[in-house]
Design a protein around this motif. Structure first.
Motif, short mmCIF file in Angstrom:
data_model
loop_
_atom_site.label_atom_id
_atom_site.label_comp_id
_atom_site.label_asym_id
_atom_site.label_seq_id
_atom_site.Cartn_x
_atom_site.Cartn_y
_atom_site.Cartn_z
N THR A 119 -8.71 11.12 -7.15
CA THR A 119 -8.34 9.89 -7.83
C THR A 119 -9.16 8.77 -7.23
OG1 THR A 119 -6.49 8.60 -8.64
CG2 THR A 119 -6.42 9.23 -6.34
N SER A 120 -9.28 7.70 -7.96
CA SER A 120 -10.06 6.58 -7.44
C SER A 120 -9.20 5.76 -6.49
CB SER A 120 -10.53 5.70 -8.60
OG SER A 120 -9.40 5.13 -9.23
N ALA A 121 -9.87 4.95 -5.71
CA ALA A 121 -9.15 4.07 -4.78
C ALA A 121 -8.23 3.13 -5.56
CB ALA A 121 -10.14 3.26 -3.95
N GLU A 122 -8.69 2.69 -6.75
CA GLU A 122 -7.88 1.78 -7.56
C GLU A 122 -6.61 2.49 -8.02
OE1 GLU A 122 -11.20 2.24 -8.35
OE2 GLU A 122 -11.83 0.41 -7.31
N GLU A 123 -6.77 3.74 -8.47
CA GLU A 123 -5.62 4.52 -8.92
C GLU A 123 -4.64 4.73 -7.77
OE1 GLU A 123 -4.24 5.26 -11.48
OE2 GLU A 123 -5.53 5.94 -13.08
N ALA A 124 -5.19 5.10 -6.62
CA ALA A 124 -4.33 5.34 -5.46
C ALA A 124 -3.53 4.09 -5.13
CB ALA A 124 -5.17 5.76 -4.26
N LYS A 125 -4.19 2.94 -5.27
CA LYS A 125 -3.51 1.68 -4.97
C LYS A 125 -2.43 1.39 -6.00
CE LYS A 125 -4.07 -3.14 -3.90
NZ LYS A 125 -2.90 -3.45 -4.74
N SER A 126 -2.73 1.62 -7.28
CA SER A 126 -1.71 1.31 -8.27
C SER A 126 -0.57 2.32 -8.18
CB SER A 126 -2.31 1.23 -9.69
OG SER A 126 -2.74 2.48 -10.12
N LEU A 127 -0.88 3.56 -7.79
CA LEU A 127 0.19 4.53 -7.54
C LEU A 127 1.10 4.02 -6.43
CD1 LEU A 127 -1.68 7.96 -7.70
CD2 LEU A 127 0.08 7.17 -9.27
N ALA A 128 0.47 3.53 -5.37
CA ALA A 128 1.24 3.02 -4.23
C ALA A 128 2.12 1.85 -4.66
CB ALA A 128 0.30 2.60 -3.10
N ASP A 129 1.56 0.98 -5.52
CA ASP A 129 2.34 -0.17 -6.02
C ASP A 129 3.55 0.29 -6.81
OD1 ASP A 129 0.59 -1.89 -4.85
OD2 ASP A 129 -0.55 -2.32 -6.68
N GLU A 130 3.42 1.46 -7.47
CA GLU A 130 4.54 1.98 -8.25
C GLU A 130 5.49 2.82 -7.39
OE1 GLU A 130 3.26 3.84 -12.00
OE2 GLU A 130 1.38 2.77 -11.68
N GLY A 131 5.16 2.94 -6.12
CA GLY A 131 6.04 3.67 -5.22
C GLY A 131 5.72 5.16 -5.14
N VAL A 132 4.56 5.54 -5.64
CA VAL A 132 4.15 6.94 -5.55
C VAL A 132 3.33 7.12 -4.28
CG1 VAL A 132 2.94 8.83 -6.68
CG2 VAL A 132 4.01 7.03 -8.05
N THR A 133 3.81 7.96 -3.41
CA THR A 133 3.13 8.14 -2.15
C THR A 133 1.98 9.13 -2.30
OG1 THR A 133 5.28 7.91 -1.12
CG2 THR A 133 3.47 8.63 0.30
N THR A 134 0.81 8.73 -1.91
CA THR A 134 -0.31 9.65 -1.88
C THR A 134 -0.89 9.65 -0.48
OG1 THR A 134 -1.87 7.95 -2.53
CG2 THR A 134 -0.91 9.27 -4.29
N VAL A 135 -1.44 10.74 -0.10
CA VAL A 135 -2.00 10.85 1.24
C VAL A 135 -3.47 11.22 1.12
CG1 VAL A 135 -1.85 12.03 3.45
CG2 VAL A 135 0.21 11.64 2.11
N PRO A 136 -4.34 10.41 1.66
CA PRO A 136 -5.75 10.79 1.62
C PRO A 136 -5.98 12.02 2.48
CG PRO A 136 -5.45 8.55 2.52
CD PRO A 136 -4.10 9.18 2.41
N LEU A 137 -6.73 12.96 1.97
CA LEU A 137 -6.99 14.18 2.72
C LEU A 137 -8.24 13.99 3.58
CD1 LEU A 137 -6.35 16.73 -0.14
CD2 LEU A 137 -4.81 16.02 1.68
#
Ligand code: ZN
Length: 155
Positions: A119-137
């Motif tokens: 996913t892109s950095a932008e997507e990861a950020k908007s996911l985080a804003d929505e409360g979706v936790t992602t972990v960079p590998l």
């Protein structure tokens, strides 16, 4: 000059300036660096980790397990390859659908399962804003299959 965050064997934390990292090593070796609280000279650098979003800790500073030495690159690589193996076995690879999948699971549109993908950095950020936790590998993670786009080759 380098400022180090230090702590003593009594767990007192303080900061001190040194002309260089080798000067730090030398001064600590010779017992010239004293804890301002208890005066002991058993000094070590504090291990710092990036800020983590965790409602449980106010300071945001992650304390690493106490250890006299940092893991070597070899040890880190061993752990990283175990993590990669584990993820490869237990997580579904969803490629660039990662953000969609993560979002669908977050909102209950889809059953939760372990996935990994890009996913892109932008997507990861908007996911985080929505409360979706992602972990960079870790860096060496690569998709297990070549991208399907690569079909242009003639013969
Ligand atoms: Zn102390």
């Amino acid at each position: 000059m380098i400022k180090y965050a230090l702590s003593c064997s009594g767990d007192h934390e303080f900061e001190a300036w040194f002309p260089s990292s080798s000067a730090y090593d030398e001064q600590v070796e010779r017992g010239l660096v004293e804890c301002p609280v208890c005066g002991c000279t058993n000094i070590r650098k504090q291990i710092m980790a990036p800020m983590v979003r965790d409602s449980g800790t106010k300071s945001g500073k992650l304390k690493m397990p106490k250890s006299d030495s940092l893991p070597t690159p070899d040890e880190i690589e061993k752990v990283a390859s175990k993590v990669r193996e584990h993820i490869g076995k237990t997580h579904d690879y969803v490629g660039d659908k990662f953000a969609d999948e993560a979002r669908a699971m977050h909102y209950g549109d889809q059953e939760k399962r372990a996935v990994w993908g890009e996913t892109s950095a932008e997507e990861a950020k908007s996911l985080a804003d929505e409360g979706v936790t992602t972990v960079p590998l870790p860096e060496p993670f690569v998709p297990p299959v070549p991208a399907p786009k690569d079909t242009k080759k003639l013969n």
